[in-house]
Design a protein around this motif. Structure first.
Motif, short mmCIF file in Angstrom:
data_model
loop_
_atom_site.label_atom_id
_atom_site.label_comp_id
_atom_site.label_asym_id
_atom_site.label_seq_id
_atom_site.Cartn_x
_atom_site.Cartn_y
_atom_site.Cartn_z
N ASN A 159 41.93 42.76 26.33
CA ASN A 159 42.45 43.66 27.34
C ASN A 159 43.90 43.40 27.70
O ASN A 159 44.52 44.14 28.42
N ARG A 160 44.45 42.34 27.19
CA ARG A 160 45.88 42.08 27.41
C ARG A 160 46.63 42.17 26.08
O ARG A 160 47.79 41.80 25.98
N GLU A 204 48.41 53.44 28.12
CA GLU A 204 47.77 54.72 27.85
C GLU A 204 46.26 54.67 28.10
O GLU A 204 45.63 55.71 28.19
N VAL A 239 44.38 49.41 35.03
CA VAL A 239 43.80 48.72 36.19
C VAL A 239 44.24 47.25 36.18
O VAL A 239 44.20 46.59 35.15
N LYS A 240 44.67 46.76 37.33
CA LYS A 240 45.16 45.38 37.41
C LYS A 240 44.19 44.50 38.20
O LYS A 240 43.60 44.97 39.18
N PRO A 241 44.06 43.24 37.80
CA PRO A 241 43.23 42.32 38.61
C PRO A 241 43.85 42.10 39.99
O PRO A 241 45.08 42.11 40.13
N LEU A 242 43.00 41.89 40.96
CA LEU A 242 43.45 41.65 42.33
C LEU A 242 44.46 40.52 42.38
O LEU A 242 45.46 40.57 43.11
N ARG A 255 33.44 48.19 33.00
CA ARG A 255 34.80 47.72 32.67
C ARG A 255 35.02 47.66 31.16
O ARG A 255 36.09 47.96 30.67
N TRP A 277 36.25 50.83 29.52
CA TRP A 277 37.56 51.38 29.87
C TRP A 277 38.46 51.64 28.67
O TRP A 277 39.21 52.60 28.63
N ASP A 281 41.40 45.81 40.57
CA ASP A 281 40.00 45.43 40.40
C ASP A 281 39.80 44.10 41.12
O ASP A 281 40.35 43.07 40.73
N ALA A 282 39.01 44.14 42.18
CA ALA A 282 38.81 42.93 42.99
C ALA A 282 37.71 42.03 42.46
O ALA A 282 37.38 41.02 43.07
#
Lengths: 322, 322, 322, 322, 322, 322
Positions: free
Chosen positions: A14-15, A21, A27-30, A64, A67, A88-89
């Motif tokens: 995911n990174r 796109e 979506v970013k981690p909290l 998730r 995604w 995303d918390a």
């Protein structure tokens, strides 16, 4: 990676790419500390509170993982979702056997998030339907003087008696009404149909003035119009709207991954249209999606895909707010 | 049971609870001696008369087992089905290898039931489509002077030649026409579509004046309107109407448990609307549901669920009769 | 039934025939008052105490429904099981969300049964593996001065820490050892293999002197001989033997309906041989079968069939006792 | 085909290549007029005579379609099967609903083939087990003075009463014994095990002196040795041996496509070893394979593959005859 | 994470816990710079070079995702795998449509790894069987003066003609022999059985002196003994041994996720025993696992589980080297 | 066949009956020399050019095998398809590993067919979507002065960059536009919806003036009207129309056998209506159907059935041309 013909393995996919796109890039981690997020996602992975066997606790993770198959561009509305800031918390921590403690965690986590980020819209990913009662109580604790309205998309009323079942997934609406957190007349249920609620539950709903909009009626007056008029009714009577989407509102032919889905239910496109309208409404500050059991899904994971698509429809609507 | 933490096992589930909110609590066995029942159910568990492999003989049992998942209250019509008196007469006894004898049993059992309970509506649960010819002959025997009309919901004409195939499931309508039990012009078939009937069969149907209403035409004029005008046409020309629902009329995407279903067929909601209208009509005195093979159903048993829901729609319509 | 071509429907199948050739005709409900039964069956339908998603709560019912496919005659041993008197005491009543209360019911029901029928062998049908701790505590309460030995057939040690997980299905053996109900050295585990227990759990087992017999060793010395020597070891050290069969001991290729089964496990025939030996031993007074999830089984229900066959092997052995 | 980049479509695949490395290239249609064939194959595609739902009528076609995945070379025995001459006589013509007529066709077709090709070994591909009685009667008609012995590989005795069931698939052995076609003591059944034959059937078998070799006993003395001693016993007492392989003798874990298979059955490798021995024996002049239902097979068609492999093992053995 | 009831989501699960009891915690990415690793893993995710449709390109990822279900402790051998240092070098980069380029990448990546880490054992995770030829050529390039022997566990010889098929998955062994990289007599194939290699391929193998050990022979002399004697034979004739495990060597009943698996193949426990022996042998410096298609696996992913278990058996053996 | 109870086996089924009521009896092989065919079918069985794993190469065969389940009579339009002359030219020959060569074969075969039969409509059965670029180039070669328009039914734009991926299935439209074979403004795409095209691809499409008609818009103005106006737009701007139907345009709930299908897609009945209109239009001279993977289809093969039905709808429209 030292050599160009070798690529880092999947576990950090995911990174892997630098673009934005696809949803997993957006979506970013909290913990990355995004300020003033428009939307906060968090998972409530519990389903041992379900009356029947359920693996809905597995949904937040599968949600998730899916995604990366979705772009952030909505072609039909010509809208770029990546203009919204989304964090995303993570998941609420659950105890293995202490259901009451797990429920308390959901309540506290929700209180924390709505208190810390009052301007953000929260999206809770269940879990079975018991989590809704926890989240609404958590919100009420932070905003004790506000009237909370509930827009429920559901095949069932979920007003079975918690005195008999405990805080199980058949009881959340009744928990909230009997617990004076929400008034019956501030609950609108769209999606009821067929032969899936016993007479005694219907009697309770009528007595408490729950606004029941059976699917046949909703279809006659238009699904979108039904959503709009329901939101308007709530907007005139409450201070904030909590939307709960029990995925069993979907027709069984479209949603194998929802064990309690029935025939005669909402078709995915109908759900998508409704969620677009819901996303637009400024009073909708919270939404949850519950009862999707990925372990029962088809091999092509169509139900999880519907789940992500449904959430993105809400997000598309969300971009239309001022 | 002597101790309160022990509960009688499943094998007597259907008498476990005292309420009447669910279908299995509502329907009574014939032996309980209910007088003047509104509706009589009986099973015709045979499918070795099917041209292709079929397990439709398993449907009557699965149909009944599914009852406990359905409430007796129809939320969309706000109707309580439990105002009707319904009895279950059990299954017709079948011989393991003598198909003709089994067919004769169906004929005799039907004669007995319609003679003994002339005011009741009969619901026969098949079995493959061969059972329809038996039942109609059984009725004709009791009411030799009445003209019987057939409203057939089916993807196929079922007019293959019994001289070639014997009394197989592809032949019932032709058995009745060639046997002078029913006239071709008193048969209305709704649901025909696509490429699923050979030209020679269509030629036969035209010659015998079978009223064919292809699905495209039915959808253009409205499914409900088509049902109503078909019933009216029959009401003007016959004395009693027999409705036969070949579940292969359903679209293949919705009904995995019907081996002969095809693409382009009726969607479940369309079937449900039609059956509501059919249930209302006073001349409809008999209905059957055939060709549903539970052994091919999906894991969530969606086709059997559609089968029960469809029957309940007919029952809802039935409550609207005077 | 008034007419001979009609048969009473399925819902009363188990009393349909008068013979005693099949298992469902042989086992009698507790309420029929059979005196001095040789064997008592009871169900413990709980699986919300399982760490991972499990539908093992559905097993007691499916176990009973499968009886009608099994004859009471064992052809390989030329033994007629129907010489034994067997009663079915039904299912322990479970609460929907209160796991501790449900566990207490299992404990009390077990105490009641072993107290009321001290000469009978009890067979508890789970449920997830948490039920074993409850049952053993219930027995201990009735026989506080007896040393209880456990013969465990399991891929896992089940000694995870209840302080962390509560009384979940990964903890029963540790609950009993840490709770001084059973001594570690009185636990023999056959079936351990591969890479399915973390080092810290193995360290605990070694410290508590749990007798671990890995499958490779058991196969080298003979599966039957392993069972015999394990039983003899326990017989020399305890007063009564409780056998717990975690169905995940089976190889994954043979048991799709056991979510936690692994590759390298026991083959069904090996399990059958072991259970025959166990059934013969006079000190074995209790047995349970746990963790079989019928909702994951294959379409032909092969795992449930293995479950019934396994139990019948134990029963065959039981007939050989004096 | 006019242009080299276009290839004739699949419908003529079996004549596509000129080689003889695969089974579909090796077996010749009867109409090609091969003289003095070593082996004759024919299909008996009926399963509406089965007590439970069966699609075994589909097996002959699926059996042939699978040929192209099998080479004619047996690597383990270093044997080239293509030294044998094999013809395919096609399928016996079945009537759609007249079971007795279909059975008569099987009987007559078998008489014809064994009369026309007395030196050939016949392989009949069923169909359910009712076809065996027909075939043996057909042989008896041609060789009325010969004693026929039956070697049966089966989980069941198949001696249910044809007076009750008609000529169904549970009755063939009893049809033959009661009909004085074969003597009970000339029937050897290998594969019996577990709890799958009621006591009354076992009593019948004992009375008629059917030679029952339960699987446990067969395994103890060696599967191959059991086959050999059974063949020898028959060879000493009869004039020709008919082998019938009910594929339900296979363990349920290996053969999903045999609805009646059970746990505890023969493993495929055991079956393969037995068939190699059977193929070698000069008195074995007929074999059939029955009760394999391809419509229940797994997606990878493993049961049909076992079926072809099993037949090829018999053929390998057949090459060893002088 | 700021609040204790929220947990970081799944996407970083593999770094979530600090322990080292599970495989995903034990294996380190190459970029962490572990020096002198005992074992190096790398993926070769290509399957468009497969003759038949294959999703084996998906295996490297699924292989890694499954790690978290496996502990690092081998209970049967009482061995702690975590004493070995293992790195994961990631996946070889593949081109979407240029198969030759992708193959070249595999060759170069292998050369790089064996050159950079000459003391390490390499484990390549395929991909279809075409990758083996690439890897062996890559090794040969680094060690041009060494004779390489191949121990192949396979149902097929894989000596189809690359002149006809290109470098497809049916050709790797022939590529290496015809290309003078490996001598035919230095290839030992264990696992051949049944009717799965055409005569012309067997003729080629005999001509090139490939050492064929059919499964029946291997079982007769003992699977472990066969592995040992094969390794010894190679050790006496070559400088280093490359082991290639085509997962289609497994029996079809155990390995649904290997499309080319057949009946009569190796049982998982047999494979596990063989790999333990292989792991022990000091001359085995390279191993690959190919042709496992996770997209065809069962819902419980049993084939991928067998794949990981098999690799861990090799690793267990590896710990026994000095 | 010499005796009347024996029937020639399946392998020649398609010539078994003399009638012309079913599709397999109607379509003639090219080698039978039908002159001036109305329609030519040919297969392009390649899918190793697919980005993700695909078995679409299996579709041409499965497409043909399904013919026997479809009659040539369209009941809804009262049209007899057998008035059209249709030939099957077989499959384009593919190389096992050389994708470029295979693509070249498709191009040349298409050139040959459209050159040899300029008055016929061609139907190419894929294969993955890469085949479309080949076919259009083949046509362009024969008719270099004609402008070719493309009507694309697809969930995706298929304009990924061939410089990066090679001629993979995500690139055909871009290959044609960048290669100056077709102009961007002469491409109309109906069926786009949801979140399934990244922003950069949409930007490319806008820049090249691809006519995008998202599904929501198409439904609002009517699916049939959208088809008609799209055809008219193309008719006004090009000389011939090539229609490409990527079956992933279908909704995932209806088409399990199309791995790339998504939620929110075209329902089968919508596709059928569109294809009827397309078939009618005189400028439509070529059509292809791609990306249907039969190996992923459901057990009842519903997707292949939709594929045949869809093609027959086009053929029905074709009969309406003058």
């Amino acid at each position: 990676m030292t050599e160009s013909w070798l690529r880092t393995p999947e576990w950090s996919w995911n990174r892997m790419s630098s673009g934005c796109e696809f949803v997993h890039q957006w979506v970013k981690p909290l913990k990355e500390g995004v300020s003033h997020p428009d939307v906060i996602i968090y998972g409530a992975p519990i389903s041992r509170s379900s009356i029947s066997v359920s693996g809905a606790s597995l949904y937040p993770d599968e949600f998730r993982k899916m995604w990366k198959k979705f772009a952030t561009y909505n072609l039909e509305e010509d809208v770029d979702l990546s203009t919204l800031k989304v964090i995303d918390a993570g998941d609420v921590v659950m105890h293995t056997t202490d259901i009451l403690l797990s429920h308390q965690h959901i309540e506290e986590a929700t209180s924390f998030l709505v208190g810390e980020y009052p301007g953000s819209t929260t999206c809770m990913i269940g879990g079975d339907h018991s989590v809704t009662a926890c989240a609404v109580r958590g919100i009420k604790k932070e905003f004790p003087n506000e009237r909370i309205g509930i827009l429920q998309l559901d095949t069932h009323l979920d007003v079975r008696d918690p005195k008999e079942l405990g805080p199980a997934n058949g009881t959340p609406i009744r928990q909230l009404i009997d617990g004076d957190v929400v008034q019956g007349k501030h609950v609108v249920n769209i999606g009821l149909h067929g032969y899936y609620n016993g007479k005694s539950l219907i009697d309770y709903a009528k007595e408490k003035e729950i606004q029941m909009v059976p699917l046949k009626k909703a279809r006659k007056q238009g699904i979108i119009e039904t959503a709009q008029s329901s939101l308007q009714y709530l907007a005139e009577n409450v201070d904030r709207i909590y939307v709960t989407v029990d995925m069993d509102v979907l027709d069984i032919s479209a949603a194998p991954g929802v064990p309690a889905s029935t025939t005669g239910g909402l078709m995915p496109n109908e759900l998508f249209e409704v969620l677009l309208e819901i996303g637009k409404h400024p009073l909708v500050k919270h939404i949850d999606f519950v009862c999707l059991d990925p372990s029962r899904d088809s091999l092509v994971e169509e139900t999880v895909k519907i789940g992500v698509h449904a959430w993105l429809q809400f997000m598309t609507g969300r971009t239309f707010r001022g």
